[in-house]
Design a protein around this motif. Structure first.
Motif, short mmCIF file in Angstrom:
data_model
loop_
_atom_site.label_atom_id
_atom_site.label_comp_id
_atom_site.label_asym_id
_atom_site.label_seq_id
_atom_site.Cartn_x
_atom_site.Cartn_y
_atom_site.Cartn_z
N LYS A 42 0.83 -1.21 0.00
CA LYS A 42 0.00 0.00 0.00
C LYS A 42 0.86 1.26 0.00
CE LYS A 42 -3.42 -0.13 3.02
NZ LYS A 42 -4.15 -0.46 4.28
N GLU A 43 1.92 1.24 0.78
CA GLU A 43 2.82 2.40 0.84
C GLU A 43 3.52 2.62 -0.50
OE1 GLU A 43 6.98 3.61 3.10
OE2 GLU A 43 5.62 2.19 4.06
N ALA A 44 3.94 1.52 -1.14
CA ALA A 44 4.68 1.64 -2.40
C ALA A 44 3.84 2.30 -3.49
CB ALA A 44 5.15 0.26 -2.85
N PHE A 45 2.55 2.01 -3.53
CA PHE A 45 1.70 2.52 -4.61
C PHE A 45 0.76 3.63 -4.15
CE2 PHE A 45 3.08 -1.55 -6.30
CZ PHE A 45 3.41 -1.20 -7.60
N MET A 201 7.20 -5.82 -15.01
CA MET A 201 5.91 -5.29 -14.54
C MET A 201 5.69 -3.86 -15.00
SD MET A 201 4.91 -7.96 -13.10
CE MET A 201 5.49 -9.44 -12.28
N VAL A 202 6.76 -3.09 -15.07
CA VAL A 202 6.65 -1.73 -15.58
C VAL A 202 6.17 -1.76 -17.03
CG1 VAL A 202 7.91 0.40 -16.12
CG2 VAL A 202 8.40 -0.85 -13.99
N LEU A 243 12.33 -8.94 -5.55
CA LEU A 243 11.70 -7.98 -6.45
C LEU A 243 11.88 -6.57 -5.89
CD1 LEU A 243 9.74 -7.51 -8.91
CD2 LEU A 243 7.88 -7.68 -7.23
N ASP A 244 12.34 -5.66 -6.72
CA ASP A 244 12.56 -4.27 -6.30
C ASP A 244 11.23 -3.52 -6.39
OD1 ASP A 244 13.33 -1.68 -5.82
OD2 ASP A 244 14.99 -1.67 -7.27
N ILE A 245 10.42 -3.66 -5.34
CA ILE A 245 9.08 -3.09 -5.35
C ILE A 245 9.12 -1.57 -5.38
CG2 ILE A 245 8.85 -3.07 -2.83
CD1 ILE A 245 6.02 -4.17 -5.14
N ARG A 246 10.13 -0.96 -4.78
CA ARG A 246 10.22 0.50 -4.74
C ARG A 246 10.47 1.07 -6.13
NH1 ARG A 246 7.74 2.24 -0.26
NH2 ARG A 246 8.36 0.95 1.53
N MET A 248 9.93 -0.42 -8.96
CA MET A 248 8.77 -0.74 -9.79
C MET A 248 7.65 0.26 -9.57
SD MET A 248 6.53 -4.25 -9.94
CE MET A 248 5.85 -4.04 -8.30
N SER A 249 7.31 0.52 -8.32
CA SER A 249 6.20 1.43 -8.03
C SER A 249 6.52 2.85 -8.48
CB SER A 249 5.87 1.40 -6.55
OG SER A 249 6.97 1.84 -5.76
N ARG A 250 7.76 3.27 -8.34
CA ARG A 250 8.14 4.63 -8.76
C ARG A 250 7.96 4.79 -10.27
NH1 ARG A 250 12.93 4.40 -7.21
NH2 ARG A 250 13.92 3.99 -9.23
#
Length: 421
Positions: A42-45, A201-202, A243-246, A248-250
């Motif tokens: 939730k924080e990432a997105f 994913m991007v 997985l580099d979630i940060r 990816m979300s950025r």
């Protein structure tokens, strides 16, 4: 790494007592770890307005786990009637349920549209005419890019996938849905499984935004949401990178911001992560009961692949700890179950600390597609599931199957039929 140190610290000191109380084998899940992963997602997105996770119920279909997802504010991605029922039982509202089915029959459509309905995600253009009246106001289609995209090694080539409408069908699908009465629209895809390269994913998000722009230009449709699917990978092996979630979300957030600048609006982004949410937060605990020394050394345990079939089905690696065995000399063994199948193995030629009869083996990363993929071949029964609560309590959340369960479907009122000649 496969099992977090925090999970180990919560579980390992009490594991012998837990095993003595409940018996083995069992899957046990970590409430604190699941909730923390949900907060991270939730924080990432948070930078995308209206972001929503629809937990993939198929990954771990247990009501107590779904209650945790509801607590996080997540919705549910369902693909069967049973999964729809579970989502509704934990209080999911219609717009918190996405029904993504394949080869859908009328009974499934009826179940999806009852009790206020849900978000219907159609897998095939031919299903438009099979949706019962009244046709939903909100409709979604699953998009298959075919040769325009390369699938990853797990999910395979999109051209060979049975899922989704083709690129050539997508405009017509929305046109026909609108003709039947749809007024609100979503778009979905799923082109990867267990993918740890965030850039994949991007590119999936970029692809959906491009399709959204195409449909808008052709039909003047503005999408309410885009669903980038699931497929977020976890590091099953100790040497695997996370997985580099940060990052990816950025990058995905910037894509949505760019779309908004160019089109005057941006759809909400939703996803259906299952494995990433719960996979690392579950383990299968089983006890060593036999040793065999022939052409290889074998360690026999009291679980078999009816408890975890991923190693047999995919040759998947699951890390294994021997409780209290870290200081022992190592040997190379196969860890095997009791099923009459030679691929009933949790590890093949694995170097492990020497295992003694009675030892507890902890098989990592079974919190997704573990118990859920169980079966009853050989009359072997699926094990119990436990939940390690944040306060240290351990709760039984699914009892083990019994022989009475196994024979229940053979106890029925006699029925026979002789066709007319």
């Amino acid at each position: 790494m496969p099992m977090s140190n925090a999970f180990k610290e919560r579980l390992f000191p009490d594991l012998e007592q837990i095993a003595d109380h409940f018996g083995t084998p069992f899957h046990i899940y970590d409430e604190a770890g699941i909730l923390e992963t949900g907060r991270q997602l939730k924080e990432a997105f948070a930078g995308i307005d209206g972001f929503q996770e629809y937990y993939a119920v198929k990954a771990l279909p247990n009501l107590k786990i779904l209650e945790l997802m509801k607590q996080l504010g997540f919705g549910f991605d369902c693909s069967s009637i049973a999964e729809l029922i579970m989502a509704r039982q934990v209080g999911a509202e219609p717009m918190e349920i996405m029904f993504t089915s394949n080869n859908t029959d009328q009974e499934e459509f009826d179940a999806a549209l009852k009790d206020g309905g849900c978000i219907l995600n159609l897998d095939d253009i031919s299903l438009i005419d099979k949706v019962p009246n009244p046709f939903p106001e909100l409709i979604c289609f699953r998009y298959n890019p075919g040769p325009r995209r390369t699938g990853n090694i797990i999910i395979g080539n999109p051209v060979e996938a049975k899922y989704g409408v083709t690129h050539e069908q997508v405009i017509e699908a929305y046109r026909r849905a609108r003709q039947r009465g749809a007024k609100r629209f979503g778009l979905h895809t799923m082109v990867a499984s267990n993918e740890r390269d965030y850039s994949y994913m991007v590119e999936t998000a970029r692809m959906l935004l491009e399709i959204a722009a195409l449909v808008e230009s052709e039909l003047d449709i503005r999408f309410e949401f885009l669903n980038i699917g699931g497929g977020f990978g976890i590091p099953y092996r100790p040497e695997d990178k996370e997985l580099d979630i940060r990052s990816m979300s950025r990058e995905i957030t910037e894509l949505f911001n760019t779309f908004k600048r160019e089109h005057g609006y941006a759809p909400r982004m939703v996803m259906e992560s299952g494995r990433w949410m719960t996979g690392p937060h579950g383990v299968l605990v089983t006890r060593a009961i036999n040793h065999k020394d022939t052409y290889r050394k074998y360690v026999g345990v009291d679980a078999c692949m009816s408890s975890l079939m991923r190693p047999a089905l995919y040759e998947a690696y699951h890390h294994i700890d021997i409780l209290n065995g870290a200081d022992r000399p190592h040997e190379v063994v196969d860890v095997v179950g009791s099923l009459c199948e030679n691929n009933d193995k949790f590890a093949v030629q694995r170097e492990l600390p020497r295992v003694e009869d009675g030892d507890l083996l902890v098989i990592h990363d079974t919190g997704a597609h573990g118990h859920a993929m169980g079966f009853q071949y050989n009359g072997r029964l699926r094990p119990q599931e436990l939940l390690l609560r944040g306060d240290g309590r351990v709760e039984l959340i699914r009892r083990a199957e019994t022989l009475e369960d196994y024979f229940a479907t053979q106890n029925f009122k006699a029925d026979s039929f002789t066709p007319a000649k």
